[in-house]
Design a protein around this motif. Structure first.
Motif, PDB file in Angstrom:
ATOM      1  N   SER A  92      -0.753  43.005 -18.833  1.00 20.49           N
ATOM      2  CA  SER A  92      -1.208  44.063 -19.732  1.00 20.49           C
ATOM      3  C   SER A  92      -0.170  45.156 -19.942  1.00 20.49           C
ATOM      4  N   VAL A  93       0.936  45.098 -19.212  1.00 22.88           N
ATOM      5  CA  VAL A  93       1.967  46.131 -19.334  1.00 22.88           C
ATOM      6  C   VAL A  93       3.292  45.475 -19.702  1.00 22.88           C
ATOM      7  N   SER A  94       4.243  46.290 -20.125  1.00 28.43           N
ATOM      8  CA  SER A  94       5.538  45.773 -20.571  1.00 28.43           C
ATOM      9  C   SER A  94       6.398  45.332 -19.392  1.00 28.43           C
ATOM     10  N   ASP A  95       7.407  44.495 -19.706  1.00 25.84           N
ATOM     11  CA  ASP A  95       8.347  44.055 -18.668  1.00 25.84           C
ATOM     12  C   ASP A  95       9.071  45.240 -18.041  1.00 25.84           C
ATOM     13  N   ASN A  96       9.443  46.227 -18.854  1.00 27.15           N
ATOM     14  CA  ASN A  96      10.158  47.392 -18.336  1.00 27.15           C
ATOM     15  C   ASN A  96       9.319  48.152 -17.316  1.00 27.15           C
ATOM     16  N   THR A  97       8.024  48.287 -17.603  1.00 24.97           N
ATOM     17  CA  THR A  97       7.134  48.976 -16.657  1.00 24.97           C
ATOM     18  C   THR A  97       7.030  48.198 -15.361  1.00 24.97           C
ATOM     19  N   LEU A  98       6.856  46.873 -15.474  1.00 24.98           N
ATOM     20  CA  LEU A  98       6.760  46.035 -14.277  1.00 24.98           C
ATOM     21  C   LEU A  98       8.045  46.112 -13.447  1.00 24.98           C
ATOM     22  N   LEU A  99       9.190  46.052 -14.121  1.00 24.22           N
ATOM     23  CA  LEU A  99      10.464  46.087 -13.410  1.00 24.22           C
ATOM     24  C   LEU A  99      10.697  47.442 -12.748  1.00 24.22           C
ATOM     25  N   THR A 100      10.238  48.505 -13.385  1.00 24.48           N
ATOM     26  CA  THR A 100      10.360  49.828 -12.785  1.00 24.48           C
ATOM     27  C   THR A 100       9.534  49.909 -11.504  1.00 24.48           C
ATOM     28  N   ILE A 101       8.295  49.445 -11.584  1.00 24.51           N
ATOM     29  CA  ILE A 101       7.435  49.429 -10.390  1.00 24.51           C
ATOM     30  C   ILE A 101       8.045  48.529  -9.321  1.00 24.51           C
ATOM     31  N   PHE A 102       8.549  47.375  -9.754  1.00 26.90           N
ATOM     32  CA  PHE A 102       9.136  46.425  -8.812  1.00 26.90           C
ATOM     33  C   PHE A 102      10.331  47.047  -8.095  1.00 26.90           C
ATOM     34  N   SER A 103      11.178  47.741  -8.839  1.00 27.33           N
ATOM     35  CA  SER A 103      12.369  48.338  -8.227  1.00 27.33           C
ATOM     36  C   SER A 103      11.987  49.384  -7.184  1.00 27.33           C
TER      37      SER A 103
END
Length: 258
Positions: A92-103
């Motif tokens: 439900s969220v963008s790749d950039n948001t996921l990658l930010t959380i992941f980082s």
């Protein structure tokens, strides 16, 4: 990218992470993404490799009677409940948001690994009652399941230090963690299986390699060569922590460039 390259990577990381009671997804996700896979496919594959690696390791740990099943049970149940919720968030969220959380999660994991003290005697006195361990398992299991579904992380990189703080020994903590990560990753993978896009032959090769690596890594825990075993226990976690911090910085750097 050549299939043998993927298989070689999985072989090395499955050995190292199964030794520590983890699956390795925290490395697999950014690595597969950088190698050209879309993020949700990378998450699904990382979770599957987690499942195979920790299943293989758990066979050894259960045989050695090092798994604390009463402690693992609440983690497994609550992570199973939370994993589909995490998968829903990831879609439900963008790749950039996921990658930010992941980082950010990777950076926290790196700091945890650097400052976690994994050396000690074989087993220590548990610092929490069964009721307290049950409540901790339910609460942390919900977080682990959410992370598994959302980011493709089995949670072992946080669970092992928690178990050590609770008084588990340097053998029973990774062993118990591996069983929990097996199920949290399994439920996370099942939540993502519909979006899996990869050559099935390559996927089977990677899974088989993770199975073999998991056996090798879990058996390293019981080497008679104490100096080699202590070296792994004492230094690998800190080296891994530094690598995770570098991965976090590189993820942020790549996001800034977009």
């Amino acid at each position: 990218m050549e299939p043998l390259f993927y298989i070689a990577i999985v072989f090395c990381f499955s050995i190292l992470f199964s030794f520590l009671g983890m699956g390795g997804a925290i490395i697999y996700v950014p690595l597969l993404y950088w190698l050209g896979m879309d993020l949700l496919t990378a998450i699904a594959i990382a979770l599957l490799l987690n499942v195979v690696t920790t299943f293989s390791a758990s066979l050894t740990y259960i045989k050695k009677r090092m798994v604390d099943f009463p402690t693992a049970a609440p983690f497994i149940v609550s992570s199973a409940i939370a994993a589909p919720f995490g998968a829903f968030i990831s879609k439900s969220v963008s790749d950039n948001t996921l990658l930010t959380i992941f980082s950010l999660v990777v950076a926290l994991a790196g700091v945890t690994m650097i400052f976690s003290k994994t050396i000690g005697n074989t087993e220590r006195e548990l610092k929490a009652s069964p009721k307290q361990r049950f409540l901790i398992g339910i609460i942390l299991g919900l977080l682990i399941g959410t992370f598994a579904g959302m980011l493709g992380i089995g949670g072992g990189i946080f669970l092992v230090p928690v178990l050590l703080l609770l008084g588990f020994g340097i053998k029973s903590a990774p062993a118990t963690s591996a069983l929990v990560v097996l199920f949290s990753s399994l439920f996370g993978f099942l939540s993502h299986i519909g979006g899996l896009q990869i050559d099935l032959t390559l996927l089977a090769g990677m899974a088989f390699t993770a199975l073999v690596g998991g056996q090798i890594g879990s058996r390293l825990m019981y080497l008679r060569h104490d100096r080699l075993r202590i070296f792994f226990e004492k230094y690998f976690g800190k080296m891994l922590g530094i690598v995770l911090l570098l991965i976090s910085v590189m993820l942020q750097w790549s996001l800034m460039g977009k």
